[in-house]
Write an enzyme that holds these catalytic residues in place. Structure first.
Site, PDB file in Angstrom:
ATOM      1  N   GLU A   1       0.824  -1.218   0.000  1.00 18.04           N
ATOM      2  CA  GLU A   1       0.000   0.000   0.000  1.00 18.04           C
ATOM      3  C   GLU A   1       0.857   1.266   0.000  1.00 18.04           C
ATOM      4  OE1 GLU A   1      -2.779  -0.681   3.270  1.00 18.04           O
ATOM      5  OE2 GLU A   1      -4.037  -1.872   1.932  1.00 18.04           O
TER       6      GLU A   1
ATOM      7  N   ASP B   1      -8.374  -9.315   4.566  1.00 18.90           N
ATOM      8  CA  ASP B   1      -8.120  -8.100   5.348  1.00 18.90           C
ATOM      9  C   ASP B   1      -9.184  -7.890   6.416  1.00 18.90           C
ATOM     10  OD1 ASP B   1      -7.027  -5.709   6.165  1.00 18.90           O
ATOM     11  OD2 ASP B   1      -7.918  -4.519   4.560  1.00 18.90           O
TER      12      ASP B   1
ATOM     13  N   GLU C   1     -12.909  -2.242  11.818  1.00 21.15           N
ATOM     14  CA  GLU C   1     -12.817  -1.621  10.493  1.00 21.15           C
ATOM     15  C   GLU C   1     -13.930  -2.070   9.550  1.00 21.15           C
ATOM     16  OE1 GLU C   1      -9.028  -2.080   8.570  1.00 21.15           O
ATOM     17  OE2 GLU C   1      -9.757  -1.236   6.686  1.00 21.15           O
TER      18      GLU C   1
HETATM   19  C1  GCV Z   1      -2.829   0.525   8.239  1.00 20.14           C
HETATM   20  C2  GCV Z   1      -6.110  -2.276   5.228  1.00 20.14           C
HETATM   21  C3  GCV Z   1      -6.626  -1.066   5.924  1.00 20.14           C
HETATM   22  C4  GCV Z   1      -5.539   0.001   6.065  1.00 20.14           C
HETATM   23  C5  GCV Z   1      -4.376  -0.625   6.829  1.00 20.14           C
HETATM   24  C6  GCV Z   1      -3.905  -1.858   6.073  1.00 20.14           C
HETATM   25  C7  GCV Z   1      -2.799  -2.579   6.807  1.00 20.14           C
HETATM   26  O1  GCV Z   1      -5.809  -1.978   3.905  1.00 20.14           O
HETATM   27  O2  GCV Z   1      -7.717  -0.564   5.225  1.00 20.14           O
HETATM   28  O3  GCV Z   1      -6.068   1.073   6.774  1.00 20.14           O
HETATM   29  O4  GCV Z   1      -3.331   0.308   6.946  1.00 20.14           O
HETATM   30  O5  GCV Z   1      -4.985  -2.753   5.923  1.00 20.14           O
HETATM   31  O6  GCV Z   1      -3.130  -3.491   7.551  1.00 20.14           O
HETATM   32  O7  GCV Z   1      -1.654  -2.228   6.654  1.00 20.14           O
END
Ligand code: GCV
Length: 689
Positions: free
Chosen positions: A307, A379, A407
């Site tokens: 990411e 996730d 989340e």
């Molecule tokens: C901290 C997902 C979440 C992100 C998070 C990522 C991760 O993509 O939406 O907010 O980033 O996981 O665990 O690194």
């Protein structure tokens, strides 16, 4: 009124006279070792707790009192002759770090309680255990408790974005850390440390794994502030020392998330290539600097090549090169790298990625590297199968990453209790070492453990939703003892949080117990679909509203059927499991219904075991989810007048919102099902029927 809620550390006066007598007899007088920061924390906690529970301040003695009927003694046998005389040294010698004993003993004709441990951290946990017993009204006259943690590392990952004053996926308001004012401390930090230590958490990663500004946020001026990677700058490290010494009092070691490109960002190198000697030297010097300031520093957490975060792939190196380069710098200090397995790659099916990347690297990571793996392959979805990596890297230290924050399970609005999900994960038999190798039996090495992504923020109630406090509590308790039943942990939390009224205890326990299943039904249809949440462009992408049309690859709906083929002839994900798990999931006949569409693409009219078609089951589950939330709301309403007005109203309002959102999910999902399948709900409930 307090500035914020006391959560489960309420310490309200004991209701039963009989109990009060016995508690007063053994705890009104206290004799506590004075040597360490942890002992200071123990004394402070007793002062707060006993004055509340017993209605009078405890009297602290510097020597064992000889003129009283009873007292509480807390220390290691080395600290106090009275303890050494009352508890044979052998009884505690082999306890794991953090372990403790609590015993009712008679000493000099006095009725005493002894809390003892081989380490000061154990004294902190033992004290909180004792206070938990008093807070839940348990008898203490015949105690013989011996406890030690199942896992050496029980870490909290705070996804805190410094100087932006927010926690990624926090949903409980702004960050409680006021980074700009450090080294000034707020009383709330200490209370946070108390909450964490009271459930056995022994490490905190202070900042977000995303240590650089997200691309998607660049248009937002607020993001021009300080970034996470800057915490490695010398002046920022100095500012942290007060904060971390406060956590130290509670046996909690500090960690930092670091950026893989720190040698370039924080230092002035022109590369972060992990095999470059200058880069390795930079990490060594940085580690030396940190340990000078914070001798008990735990180590670094790294999100690399994921990411938008930098990583070894930027230099054509692999994750072993990357993790080991940082680990070599921490090694002389006893520090550890927690290296996340949450990476993306070129696979069309994201589920296969973590295993494909990491399993071939087994045995190559340095001894002080832990590979930290999310519970499932996607996730933190409402329900996922357990990650194929667990049990697949026997030569590597592994950590299980769970999400405490909600989340994808309704954020700070829905009552969704994660403990039943975590229990399912812990109990899953990986067959890694033959039948009977459940997930909970892994992570037992000194460098292994369980990690929770935190859910606290600046809100009065800490977690956005009062009932979400239970997730934080349950995480710590399950990470300490994964064998303890969900029912026991839950009832304990409810008692400590809402008091002894048995109807309240039964009702809140029931709400929590059934909440996860309801969420699965209305957010996924209960057959293994997932990741159908809206993903906005805005910072903190939404992940809350339903939006299956954004994610065709995750639900796989088409005119002919629904689900994703992850069998051998599909993406092949299922083959990453060991047999018989791979066989069980790989066959439509034996795959458990709740994961069926995760592993298989099936015709809409495929018949399930009871003869119901897939399409009809999806309709039924979506509607059942809403009905269930309505039932849970009614249960909560039955507590009006029995729970204080502030908490009652807050939760009642959140339930109204949750019911509305559950209806929205049900509406969107059933419309999607209807649209693709062309088949109506045979009970005529879906929109447009
Ligand atoms: C901290 C997902 C979440 C992100 C998070 C990522 C991760 O993509 O939406 O907010 O980033 O996981 O665990 O690194």
């Amino acid at each position: 009124m307090n500035q914020y809620d006391d959560c489960w550390l309420r310490y309200e006066r004991v209701g039963s006279d009989k109990r009060l007598d016995s508690y007063q007899r053994r705890c009104r007088h206290a004799y506590v070792a004075e040597k360490s920061p942890e002992c200071g924390a123990v004394r402070d906690e007793l002062r707060r707790a006993l004055s509340g529970l017993l209605g009078e301040d405890p009297h602290f003695w510097q020597h064992p009192p000889t003129t009283v009927d009873g007292f509480l003694a807390i220390g290691t046998p080395d600290d106090m002759a009275m303890i050494a005389e009352s508890v044979p040294g052998d009884d505690i010698a082999d306890l794991e770090d953090g372990g403790y004993l609590i015993r009712s003993v008679t000493w000099n004709d006095a009725d005493c309680l002894v809390v003892t441990a081989p380490t000061d951290r154990g004294l902190v946990y033992g004290t909180f255990h004792l206070l938990r017993l008093l807070g839940t009204g348990e008898p203490i006259d015949d105690l013989d408790v011996r406890e030690e943690p199942a896992y050496a590392n029980r870490l909290l990952n705070q996804w805190d974005t410094p100087f932006h004053r927010s926690v990624e996926r926090g949903y409980a308001g702004e960050s409680i850390f006021d980074w700009e004012r450090l080294p000034d401390l707020r009383s709330r930090y200490e209370d946070y440390a108390r909450l964490l230590a009271s459930v056995g958490i022994n490490g905190i990663v202070l900042n977000n794994v995303n240590t650089t500004k997200p691309q998607r946020a660049s248009a937002n001026a607020a993001f021009d502030a300080f970034e996470g990677w800057q915490l490695l700058e010398s002046r920022r490290l100095e500012d942290l020392t007060g904060l971390v010494s406060l956590f130290r009092r509670y046996g909690i070691r500090p960690y930092l998330s670091v950026n893989f490109a720190a040698p370039m960002l924080v230092g002035d190198l022109d590369t972060a290539d992990p095999l470059d000697e200058d880069v390795r030297e930079w990490w060594r010097k940085k580690a030396d600097e940190i340990y000078d300031l914070v001798p008990d520093f735990g180590g670094f957490l790294v999100k690399a090549d994921s990411e938008g975060q930098a990583g070894p792939y930027d230099y054509d190196r692999d994750h072993v090169d990357g993790a080991n380069a940082i680990a070599q710098a921490l090694e002389p200090h006893g520090g550890r790298v927690w290296w996340r397995a949450f990476v993306y790659g070129s696979h069309e099916d994201r589920a296969v990625q973590a295993y494909d990347t990491f399993e071939p690297l087994d045995g190559e990571f340095a001894e002080n590297v832990t590979v930290q793996i999310k519970n499932g392959p996607i996730d933190f979805q409402p329900r996922e199968p357990v990650s194929t990596l667990f049990g697949a890297m026997p030569e590597t230290d592994l950590g299980l990453e769970l999400q405490i924050t909600q989340e994808y399970t309704g954020q700070g609005v829905h009552a969704t209790y994660h403990l039943p999900m975590w229990k399912e994960i812990f109990e899953f038999d990986t067959h890694a070492d033959g039948e009977g190798t459940p997930v909970r039996s892994l992570f037992r090495g000194d460098g292994e453990g369980v990690v929770g992504v935190g859910n606290v923020g600046e809100d009065y109630n800490w977690t956005g939703h009062y009932l979400a406090q239970a997730n934080l509590y349950a995480f710590g308790r399950a990470a300490w003892d994964p064998d303890r039943s969900a029912e026991a942990i839950t009832r304990e939390w409810v008692r400590l949080t809402f008091g002894a009224d048995e109807d309240v205890v039964d009702t809140v326990t029931e709400i929590l117990r059934d909440s996860w299943a309801a969420c699965i039904d209305y957010e996924t249809g209960g057959l293994g679909l997932m990741h159908m949440m809206h993903n906005g462009e805005e910072y903190l992408e939404n992940h809350y509203y339903p939006s299956p049309e954004e994610w065709p690859g995750y639900h796989g709906a088409s005119e002919d059927g629904i689900g994703v083929d992850r069998t051998e002839s599909g993406s092949g994900y299922v083959t990453q499991y060991r047999d018989p798990v791979a066989e069980r999931y790989g066959s439509v006949e034996t795959c458990p219904e709740e994961l069926l569409l995760f592993f298989h693409h099936l015709p809409w009219d495929h018949e399930l075991a009871d003869g119901t078609t897939v399409v009809q089951r999806l309709y039924d589950n979506c509607f059942a989810g809403v009905e269930e939330v309505e039932r849970l709301r009614n249960l909560w309403h039955s507590l009006e007048g029995r729970v204080d007005e502030r908490r009652y109203r807050h939760v009642a309002e959140r339930f109204d919102e949750q019911v509305a959102q559950a209806e929205r999910w049900q509406d969107v999902l059933t419309s999607t099902v209807r649209e693709y399948s062309g088949m109506p709900d045979e009970r005529g409930r879906a929109r447009d029927e």
